[in-house]
Design an enzyme around this catalytic site. Structure first.
Site, mmCIF file in Angstrom:
data_model
loop_
_atom_site.group_PDB
_atom_site.id
_atom_site.type_symbol
_atom_site.label_atom_id
_atom_site.label_comp_id
_atom_site.label_asym_id
_atom_site.label_seq_id
_atom_site.Cartn_x
_atom_site.Cartn_y
_atom_site.Cartn_z
ATOM 1 N N ASN A 131 0.864 -1.179 0.000
ATOM 2 C CA ASN A 131 0.000 0.000 0.000
ATOM 3 C C ASN A 131 0.903 1.233 0.000
ATOM 4 O OD1 ASN A 131 -1.793 2.049 0.600
ATOM 5 N ND2 ASN A 131 -2.293 1.302 2.664
ATOM 6 N N LYS A 175 0.056 4.311 -0.129
ATOM 7 C CA LYS A 175 -0.560 5.464 0.550
ATOM 8 C C LYS A 175 -0.361 6.733 -0.288
ATOM 9 C CE LYS A 175 -0.091 3.009 4.866
ATOM 10 N NZ LYS A 175 0.128 3.016 6.304
ATOM 11 N N HIS A 178 -9.361 0.634 5.287
ATOM 12 C CA HIS A 178 -8.049 0.822 5.919
ATOM 13 C C HIS A 178 -8.211 1.699 7.160
ATOM 14 C CE1 HIS A 178 -3.962 2.133 6.665
ATOM 15 N NE2 HIS A 178 -3.588 1.039 6.033
ATOM 16 N N GLU A 183 -4.962 -5.629 10.639
ATOM 17 C CA GLU A 183 -3.939 -4.605 10.858
ATOM 18 C C GLU A 183 -4.184 -3.905 12.193
ATOM 19 O OE1 GLU A 183 -2.128 -3.180 6.950
ATOM 20 O OE2 GLU A 183 -4.013 -2.114 7.133
ATOM 21 N N GLY A 209 2.851 1.711 10.851
ATOM 22 C CA GLY A 209 3.771 2.835 10.729
ATOM 23 C C GLY A 209 4.524 3.158 12.005
ATOM 24 N N SER A 241 3.847 -2.642 10.200
ATOM 25 C CA SER A 241 5.309 -2.681 10.331
ATOM 26 C C SER A 241 5.912 -4.012 9.883
ATOM 27 C CB SER A 241 5.733 -2.328 11.766
ATOM 28 O OG SER A 241 5.305 -1.011 12.077
HETATM 29 P P1 PGA Z 1 3.120 -0.092 7.658
HETATM 30 O O1 PGA Z 1 1.633 0.122 7.075
HETATM 31 O O2 PGA Z 1 3.668 -1.340 7.006
HETATM 32 O O3 PGA Z 1 3.884 1.141 7.273
HETATM 33 O O4 PGA Z 1 2.984 -0.269 9.130
HETATM 34 C C1 PGA Z 1 0.757 -0.955 6.885
HETATM 35 C C2 PGA Z 1 -0.559 -0.473 6.319
HETATM 36 O O5 PGA Z 1 -1.020 0.616 6.682
HETATM 37 O O6 PGA Z 1 -1.197 -1.167 5.496
#
Ligand code: PGA
Length: 253
Positions: free
Chosen positions: A11, A13, A97, A169, A175, A214
């Site tokens: 993703n 973003k 999400h 998630e 993040g 993460s």
């Molecule tokens: P991240 O995001 O791997 O940066 O933690 C995962 C997501 O939001 O799908």
């Protein structure tokens, strides 16, 4: 080991200009090659979507959108419908999400409507669910993810369920660098599969459940050892070709 094919998705973003997105997609296509043992998808921004689709046309990597509106057309400034995504040949869409839920006011009801919109045009979806840190610490993880899953999936047909991937998630892991341990993730995935089984019976064994939060090249293999973990939805580590390719090519223990 289950017979569910691992599904690794990135993703992106709100990152990457068209030029940067093309560079990332080209690097990925090269690094991933003709890998067929795993399903792979990327979710660029809408501005980069056509260019990324072009680059990945002959690759095994699918291209999806990060959200859609639930109406077909109308006075909804700034929005794009599932029909429009289908029209441009999008392969998938993300629904629910946690950033959409927390920052853009998407309730369970809206998430359900978006999922229905995607199903209306037969656009496969990744449905995201997960608890916040406050909910986990209050012992409410199961209650929250049950509510999110039941609201989204109750009453769908087995055929519809077969087009849906679930992404668990935990919001506190997104993040933040704080990955759920493989055990924490397995516990939630097992619980989620049980809810899907209650709602839809045997098809629950076919539904893939990705973990997100993460995920990095150095923790993917440990997560994937768990029986109910069928892949990952990756944010930060999907923004460079090297790290996402390393995640896609994790080695089975
Ligand atoms: P991240 O995001 O791997 O940066 O933690 C995962 C997501 O939001 O799908």
């Amino acid at each position: 080991m289950s017979d569910r094919k691992p599904f690794l998705a990135g993703n992106w973003k709100m990152h990457k200009t068209v030029e940067e997105a093309v560079e990332l997609a080209s690097g990925l296509a090269e690094a991933v090659g003709s890998e067929t043992g795993r399903d792979i998808a990327v979710f660029p921004t809408l501005t980069a979507l056509p260019a990324v689709q072009d680059i990945l046309l002959d690759s095994v990597i699918k291209v999806g959108a990060q959200t859609c509106h639930y109406e077909t057309t109308g006075a909804f400034t700034g929005e794009v419908s599932a029909e429009m995504l289908k029209d441009v040949g999008c392969d998938l869409v993300l629904v629910g999400h946690s950033e959409r839920r927390a920052l853009f006011g998407e309730t369970d009801e809206i998430v359900r409507k978006k999922l229905e919109a995607a199903l209306r045009v037969e656009l496969p979806t990744i449905l995201c669910v997960g608890e916040t840190i406050g909910e986990r610490e209050a012992g409410r993880t199961e209650e929250v993810i049950k509510r999110q899953i039941e609201s989204a999936l109750t009453g769908l047909s087995a055929q519809q369920m077969a087009t849906i991937t679930i992404a668990y998630e935990p919001v506190w892991a997104i993040g933040t660098g704080l990955t759920a341990t493989p055990e924490q993730a397995q516990e939630a995935h097992h619980y989620l599969r049980g809810i899907v089984r209650e709602l839809h019976g045997e098809v629950a064994d076919q539904v893939r459940i990705q973990y997100g939060g993460s995920v990095k090249p150095d923790n993917i293999a440990g997560l994937m050892l768990k029986v109910d973990l069928d892949g990952a939805l990756v944010g930060g580590a999907a923004l460079t070709a090297d790290s996402f390719a390393a995640i896609v090519k994790y080695s089975e223990g």
